[in-house]
Design a protein around this motif. Structure first.
Motif, short mmCIF file in Angstrom:
data_model
loop_
_atom_site.label_atom_id
_atom_site.label_comp_id
_atom_site.label_asym_id
_atom_site.label_seq_id
_atom_site.Cartn_x
_atom_site.Cartn_y
_atom_site.Cartn_z
N PHE A 18 -7.62 2.19 -5.99
CA PHE A 18 -6.46 1.55 -6.62
C PHE A 18 -5.95 2.36 -7.80
O PHE A 18 -4.75 2.46 -8.01
N ARG A 19 -6.87 2.96 -8.56
CA ARG A 19 -6.46 3.80 -9.69
C ARG A 19 -5.73 5.05 -9.21
O ARG A 19 -4.87 5.57 -9.90
N THR A 20 -6.06 5.51 -8.01
CA THR A 20 -5.35 6.66 -7.43
C THR A 20 -3.97 6.22 -6.94
O THR A 20 -2.96 6.86 -7.25
N LEU A 21 -3.92 5.13 -6.19
CA LEU A 21 -2.64 4.66 -5.66
C LEU A 21 -1.69 4.19 -6.75
O LEU A 21 -0.48 4.16 -6.55
N ALA A 22 -2.22 3.87 -7.93
CA ALA A 22 -1.37 3.43 -9.05
C ALA A 22 -0.41 4.53 -9.49
O ALA A 22 0.58 4.25 -10.16
N ARG A 23 -0.65 5.76 -9.10
CA ARG A 23 0.30 6.84 -9.41
C ARG A 23 1.65 6.59 -8.74
O ARG A 23 2.67 7.14 -9.15
N ALA A 24 1.65 5.77 -7.69
CA ALA A 24 2.87 5.32 -7.01
C ALA A 24 2.86 3.80 -7.08
O ALA A 24 2.49 3.12 -6.12
N PRO A 25 3.26 3.21 -8.22
CA PRO A 25 3.07 1.76 -8.42
C PRO A 25 3.77 0.88 -7.40
O PRO A 25 3.22 -0.15 -7.00
N GLU A 26 4.95 1.28 -6.93
CA GLU A 26 5.64 0.46 -5.93
C GLU A 26 4.85 0.46 -4.62
O GLU A 26 4.74 -0.56 -3.95
N ALA A 27 4.31 1.61 -4.26
CA ALA A 27 3.49 1.70 -3.04
C ALA A 27 2.22 0.87 -3.20
O ALA A 27 1.81 0.16 -2.27
N LEU A 28 1.59 0.94 -4.37
CA LEU A 28 0.38 0.16 -4.60
C LEU A 28 0.66 -1.33 -4.46
O LEU A 28 -0.11 -2.05 -3.81
N SER A 29 1.76 -1.79 -5.01
CA SER A 29 2.09 -3.21 -4.92
C SER A 29 2.27 -3.65 -3.46
O SER A 29 1.76 -4.70 -3.05
N ALA A 30 2.98 -2.85 -2.68
CA ALA A 30 3.18 -3.18 -1.26
C ALA A 30 1.86 -3.11 -0.50
O ALA A 30 1.56 -3.97 0.34
N PHE A 31 1.07 -2.09 -0.81
CA PHE A 31 -0.24 -1.92 -0.18
C PHE A 31 -1.13 -3.13 -0.44
O PHE A 31 -1.79 -3.64 0.46
N LEU A 32 -1.16 -3.59 -1.67
CA LEU A 32 -2.00 -4.74 -2.03
C LEU A 32 -1.54 -6.01 -1.33
O LEU A 32 -2.37 -6.84 -0.93
N ALA A 33 -0.24 -6.18 -1.17
CA ALA A 33 0.27 -7.38 -0.49
C ALA A 33 -0.21 -7.41 0.97
O ALA A 33 -0.70 -8.44 1.45
N TRP A 34 -0.08 -6.30 1.68
CA TRP A 34 -0.52 -6.25 3.07
C TRP A 34 -2.05 -6.34 3.14
O TRP A 34 -2.61 -7.04 3.98
N GLY A 35 -2.72 -5.66 2.22
CA GLY A 35 -4.18 -5.71 2.17
C GLY A 35 -4.70 -7.12 1.95
O GLY A 35 -5.75 -7.50 2.48
N LEU A 36 -3.98 -7.91 1.17
CA LEU A 36 -4.37 -9.30 0.93
C LEU A 36 -4.35 -10.08 2.24
O LEU A 36 -5.25 -10.87 2.52
N TYR A 37 -3.33 -9.84 3.07
CA TYR A 37 -3.31 -10.49 4.38
C TYR A 37 -4.54 -10.07 5.20
O TYR A 37 -5.25 -10.91 5.75
N ILE A 38 -4.79 -8.79 5.26
CA ILE A 38 -5.88 -8.28 6.09
C ILE A 38 -7.23 -8.84 5.63
O ILE A 38 -8.06 -9.23 6.44
N LEU A 39 -7.45 -8.90 4.32
CA LEU A 39 -8.77 -9.30 3.82
C LEU A 39 -8.92 -10.80 3.58
O LEU A 39 -10.04 -11.31 3.57
#
Length: 189
Positions: free
Chosen positions: A38-59
Motif C-alpha cells: 500500500f505504501r508503494t501504491l500510494a505513489r499513485a493515490p487515485e489508483a490506490l483508492s480504486a485498488f482498495l475499493a475493488w480489493g474490499l469486494y474481493i476480501l
C-alpha cells in the motif's frame, strides 16, 4: 519474489502528501502501519483508492467462503511466483487451512489432500493463469460445487490476484521486517 530491492520504494510517513495520506488511510488497520504494497501504491493515490475499493469486494464481500477464497489467492500467487503475496496470505489461510493443505497448493489439484470442490478451484486457477479462460470440463466441475456468483468470484479473485502479483513482482515490493520468504517462491537471481 523477483527482485532484491524495490524498483519503486514504499513511501515513509514523512514523504506522504495529503492526497497520498488520504488514499492510504483505509489501508491502516488497528494501529498497524500500512503494508509495503500500500505504501508503494500510494505513489499513485487515485489508483490506490480504486485498488482498495475493488480489493474490499474481493476480501470482504466475495461470495466464496474465506477458505476457498484463500485457495484461489494462494494458487494464483504461487503460479505468479509472487513471494510477497504468498507470505501475506499464508498467514490468513492458516485460519482455515492446515499446513499440509497450504503446502499442497504448490502441487495443485492432483495433491491427495483436496476434496473435489477444492480440486475444481485449483484447476480453474491453473486454466485462468495459463489461458485466461476456464475450460468447459473445469467450469462444469466448478458449477458442480459452487453457485453462479461463486463461480464468478473465482474468476474475479484470480484476476485481482494476478494483477496484484504483477504489481508486486514488477515494482519489487519487499517483505515487511520479520517476514520470511518461502524458498519455493524465490525467483531472484
Amino acid at each position: 519474489m523477483h527482485l532484491d530491492e524495490p524498483r519503486i520504494p514504499p513511501l515513509t510517513d514523512e514523504q506522504l502528501t495529503p492526497a497520498q495520506r488520504e488514499a492510504l488511510a483505509p489501508a491502516s488497520y488497528a494501529n498497524t502501519p500500512p503494508l509495503n504494497i500500500f505504501r508503494t501504491l500510494a505513489r499513485a493515490p487515485e489508483a490506490l483508492s480504486a485498488f482498495l475499493a475493488w480489493g474490499l469486494y474481493i476480501l470482504r464481500n466475495n461470495s466464496l467462503p474465506p477458505r476457498e477464497r484463500e485457495i484461489v489467492i494462494l494458487r494464483i500467487g504461487y503460479l505468479c511466483r509472487a513471494g510477497y503475496e504468498w507470505t501475506q496470505h499464508v498467514a490468513i489461510a492458516r485460519r482455515g487451512m492446515s499446513e499440509a493443505e497450504i503446502d499442497a497448493i504448490k502441487t495443485g489439484a492432483d495433491a491427495p489432500v483436496w476434496s473435489p470442490a477444492d480440486a475444481a478451484l485449483l484447476r480453474a486457477c491453473d486454466d485462468l493463469h495459463a489461458r485466461q479462460f476456464v475450460a468447459a470440463d473445469n467450469w462444469a466441475a466448478l458449477k458442480a460445487h459452487f453457485n453462479e456468483r461463486q463461480c464468478m468470484d473465482v474468476v474475479f479473485t484470480a484476476g485481482q490476484y494476478t494483477q496484484v502479483s504483477m504489481m508486486l513482482n514488477t515494482f519489487g515490493v519487499q517483505l515487511e521486517d520479520g517476514k520470511a520468504l518461502d524458498p519455493d517462491l524465490d525467483a531472484r537471481g
